[in-house]
Design a protein around this motif. Sequence first.
Motif, PDB file in Angstrom:
ATOM      1  N   ALA A 411       0.840  -1.210   0.000  1.00 22.13           N
ATOM      2  CA  ALA A 411       0.000   0.000   0.000  1.00 22.13           C
ATOM      3  C   ALA A 411       0.870   1.253   0.000  1.00 22.13           C
ATOM      4  CB  ALA A 411      -0.934   0.000   1.212  1.00 22.13           C
ATOM      5  N   LEU A 412       1.901   1.266   0.834  1.00 21.95           N
ATOM      6  CA  LEU A 412       2.750   2.459   0.926  1.00 21.95           C
ATOM      7  C   LEU A 412       3.604   2.613  -0.331  1.00 21.95           C
ATOM      8  CD1 LEU A 412       3.695   2.322   4.718  1.00 21.95           C
ATOM      9  CD2 LEU A 412       2.187   3.970   3.581  1.00 21.95           C
ATOM     10  N   ALA A 415       1.351   4.011  -2.885  1.00 25.64           N
ATOM     11  CA  ALA A 415       1.015   5.407  -2.574  1.00 25.64           C
ATOM     12  C   ALA A 415       2.177   6.330  -2.919  1.00 25.64           C
ATOM     13  CB  ALA A 415       0.642   5.534  -1.093  1.00 25.64           C
TER      14      ALA A 415
ATOM     15  N   THR B  85      -4.348   2.930   3.340  1.00 27.44           N
ATOM     16  CA  THR B  85      -3.052   3.610   3.351  1.00 27.44           C
ATOM     17  C   THR B  85      -2.799   4.247   4.720  1.00 27.44           C
ATOM     18  OG1 THR B  85      -3.355   4.043   0.999  1.00 27.44           O
ATOM     19  CG2 THR B  85      -1.600   5.261   2.107  1.00 27.44           C
TER      20      THR B  85
END
Lengths: 432, 432
Positions: A411-412, A415, B85
Amino acid sequence: MPIRLSIEAEDFETRFRALLAGKREVSEDVDQIVRDIIEDVRRRGDAAVIDFTNRFDRLQAVSIAELTVTEAEIEAAIASVDSATLDALKLARDRIHAHHARQMPKDDRYTDALGVELGSIWTAVEAVGLYVPGGLASYPSSVLMNAVPAKVAGVERIAMVVPSPDGVLNPLVLAAARVAGVTEIYRIGGAQAIAALAYGTESIAPVAKIVGPGNAFVAAAKRRVFGTVGIDMIAGPSEVLIVADGENNPDWLAADLLAQAEHDPAAQSILITTDATLADAVEAAVDRQLRTLPRGDVAGASWRDYGAVITVRSLDEALPLVNRIAPEHLELAVADPEALLKGVRNAGAVFLGHHTPEAIGDYVGGSNHVLPTARSARFSSGLSVLDFVKRTSILRCNAQNLKALGPAAIALGEAEGLGAHARSVSIRLNLG
Amino acid sequence: MPIRLSIEAEDFETRFRALLAGKREVSEDVDQIVRDIIEDVRRRGDAAVIDFTNRFDRLQAVSIAELTVTEAEIEAAIASVDSATLDALKLARDRIHAHHARQMPKDDRYTDALGVELGSIWTAVEAVGLYVPGGLASYPSSVLMNAVPAKVAGVERIAMVVPSPDGVLNPLVLAAARVAGVTEIYRIGGAQAIAALAYGTESIAPVAKIVGPGNAFVAAAKRRVFGTVGIDMIAGPSEVLIVADGENNPDWLAADLLAQAEHDPAAQSILITTDATLADAVEAAVDRQLRTLPRGDVAGASWRDYGAVITVRSLDEALPLVNRIAPEHLELAVADPEALLKGVRNAGAVFLGHHTPEAIGDYVGGSNHVLPTARSARFSSGLSVLDFVKRTSILRCNAQNLKALGPAAIALGEAEGLGAHARSVSIRLNLG
């Protein structure tokens, strides 16, 4: 005359700020010269080091071997030192060693609740260069303070460089090097010595870190090679701040103020006291003692140009001033120094009570005398074993805890727009 | 094509040395511009910061208040971040916190055999500035990695600066700042932000230390204010070194090499393996994966210009190469990574086994991702709690142990020609 401030005066804050902002360092612009010397040593190696050494130190060496201090020279130096001084060096070495051994950080390996293995492991820097100034500022105590912590850390190779202007070396410095465990000594100095240590030459193997004090050329060279090797802090002129209540012997405090002032005309000695009468008595004692001091000219200039005496209404009132000054050396010459110490936030080293003159810490206390100057105790520490070790982080996941942590990492990564970061995790989870 | 070396080749040492000596950093000469900006901020304070910010970031601000990120803006940013996130940020924060809490050094007060009291006490830096780049390199994970250790150390004030070109701020960066406990945020960047943090302005209080990555202007400004404040290391392009035995999935290793390469065209990914067939398979997998990578152009340029594949005959043979490379990130993709780890001397962080891609350490492993680059792991460590605390030495003698230690201090003071040092001791022993 040193400046005299009272916290009760209306202009106190303005004058105190001026004291804090006062510059004591003369910054010589030697950067161009230093750059050329370093480039030449990188290009021509030994030959450049020999040329610069012959020119600056007035020698006629033809090889680095000739500029290498031999076993016989060290033995001769030691034989020339009187036994009381040699014993004092050994006492200092033993006490520095014992204190610094307590600073050695411990490895930390552990497994967290998820089963992830983490850790920090410490290893010694492999090779350290130690710069020792020639001439007047060639202090054997500094050799001990720089070399012993490296030895404690486990540094295998400690290469010392010390210029010998006109061929003269201080035998005490050689004795201190032997006592401290220095492994090789070169009779070279200046930017050429720093360049040789940082980049290596045919005869001098490069080191990973360079420590020790030096003049403007040495400081500029250290700044320039930083990154290729590690360096210690660039030390400014020395300072002491004494906080004293009314119950003090003015002669003792005057001696302590002068012990700092005699280092350098740019040194700074400050007294903060709750007792204006004591302040007067200390000023008078300083004037008296200056008359019989061998380095009275240096100490007198420092006291006149940078000395300060500040009166406050209470010790509590002194504390914020102490923390703003962030002194290299702080003496707490008060009845209950431990109580005052609780409020000290910024100081390189603190000397408690009436029987701990700062000079004890310079030599035989056991703690290090290489300390942060010029208010840098707000963000840095004195030299320690930590300066000669480095930490490696350890991380180990297994398939199971990678599954637990992986989605957050993916996810990071996504992102942040770092697709390969995300893929390096997802590919192991059969997700991509 | 990355370079391919075999330790069995005759020219191996020459080519390996060239690899080590290769420069990947472009050093822009911005020092003059940076000097002028810093001088202007020192002279005109807020007004200069506002002028530079309006000019460089194309804004029309009239006050620092307008450039200060408000509570409402932070809330709005957090609301705009998807919950997965945000949860990932919080998981990362918690794991970084837990790992770094173990690094907090302990005070050490003790009395030695002579009765001398010694010690080391640790205090947090009072205020820290955190630089966060704008634009593409504005990474929320870096906010966590810099701010959380400061928080763990007990730093009261963490002032973040981040430029907002054309008014645009990455909401994830604001969310990370909140999650990490940053106490104030200014929408300013470049040398003007560094100067404001170092010297303070009417509206921005000065800090004692500045950390965080930045472009050439930021790096030059940090170097210039160093001394007035502390700074962290100046980071170079990122690097990974993977050591792999024959039992590896080439796609996994290729993904890991590319995860490093995608950071920057000047990043470096190196594979050392005992298996030439695996080396071929990894090279092929890299080429394949590059085609589908969003940042394939960046990663491809890095791999082409700075990538390297080295074959060795045994893992033992790999170790000296590892220690000479002193990589920022080291993956040990081998059957028994613990055995190999014992021989690792120089590395910023080590990732053990097949299920620990380096990206885990970038985000959620818990250890810090701010690590020594460009071979500086030979002498320095990754960011830790130690970067946000400082140590004060403590020394206390009484009349009795001063009598025991004093003569040695007097001998050394006199040997160094420092009469006032000697006198400050002898006067307390009724000797002078």
